[in-house]
Every structure is written in C-alpha cells, then in structure tokens.
Write a protein that holds these residues in place. Sequence first.
Motif, PDB file in Angstrom:
ATOM      1  N   UNK A   1      32.495  14.971  18.889  1.00 50.52           N
ATOM      2  CA  UNK A   1      32.805  14.881  17.467  1.00 50.52           C
ATOM      3  C   UNK A   1      31.646  15.319  16.588  1.00 50.52           C
ATOM      4  N   UNK A   2      30.443  15.410  17.142  1.00 56.52           N
ATOM      5  CA  UNK A   2      29.279  15.863  16.381  1.00 56.52           C
ATOM      6  C   UNK A   2      29.036  17.363  16.503  1.00 56.52           C
ATOM      7  N   UNK A   3      29.863  18.043  17.267  1.00 59.05           N
ATOM      8  CA  UNK A   3      29.719  19.485  17.474  1.00 59.05           C
ATOM      9  C   UNK A   3      31.070  20.153  17.248  1.00 59.05           C
TER      10      UNK A   3
END
Length: 111
Positions: free
Chosen positions: A50-52
């Motif tokens: 979710x951070x990429x």
Amino acid sequence: MENYRLFSNWLNQILEQDIPVGIKAFNYNLYEGSDDTYYIQLIGSDEFDENDSDWACTDYFNSGEDICYIKRTEDIQHWEQGLNHITKLVERYLKEGEYANILKSALELDL
C-alpha cells in the motif's frame, strides 16, 4: 443503472474463469478509449504494497483483450467524472456482485 449491469456481466465472465492462485490484489486499469468510451481492464498482482503505487505494475493475471467498454455520456464526459462513475461501479460490485468474494479474498491470503 445500465452501466452496472454491463460492468457486472463483464466482471462475472472474467471471475468465473480459473483465476491463478497467489493473487494478493486486484486493480482496474482505466483508459480513455476511442469511440467516446472508457475502457476497463482487470489485473491481478501477486504482490501488494500500500506504500508503493507501482505494485499494480506486476501483471500476474489480466483480462487481456477482454475489456469492458463504458460509453461516455454527458454526465461522465470528463475523465474525472468517468473515474468517479467507474469507482462507484466497482464499489457496488464489491457489495452485491456475484463473485465479489474472489476480489475481497485476495488480500486475506496474505494475512
């Protein structure tokens, strides 16, 4: 909503096929198509972060040339309106779609 029926029938056809094991997340690719339409393609990725935001670039499964075509109308003429409209189609499918469980269960495999 005629577009929902079109979208859900398309998605049902894809999801009733043998979907590869190991998909961690699904993504809808949205394109501005020719003939005043939006094109929607489903992809499944075997990775998710979710951070990429590039996780969706890993194309482990895709609907290929099996594209959903949503005709532009006056109320979904601009791409922002089209994105919002198609987001609502996806959300509705996740609530009441025949194979919504397949889409929802993808991330559960990784828990």
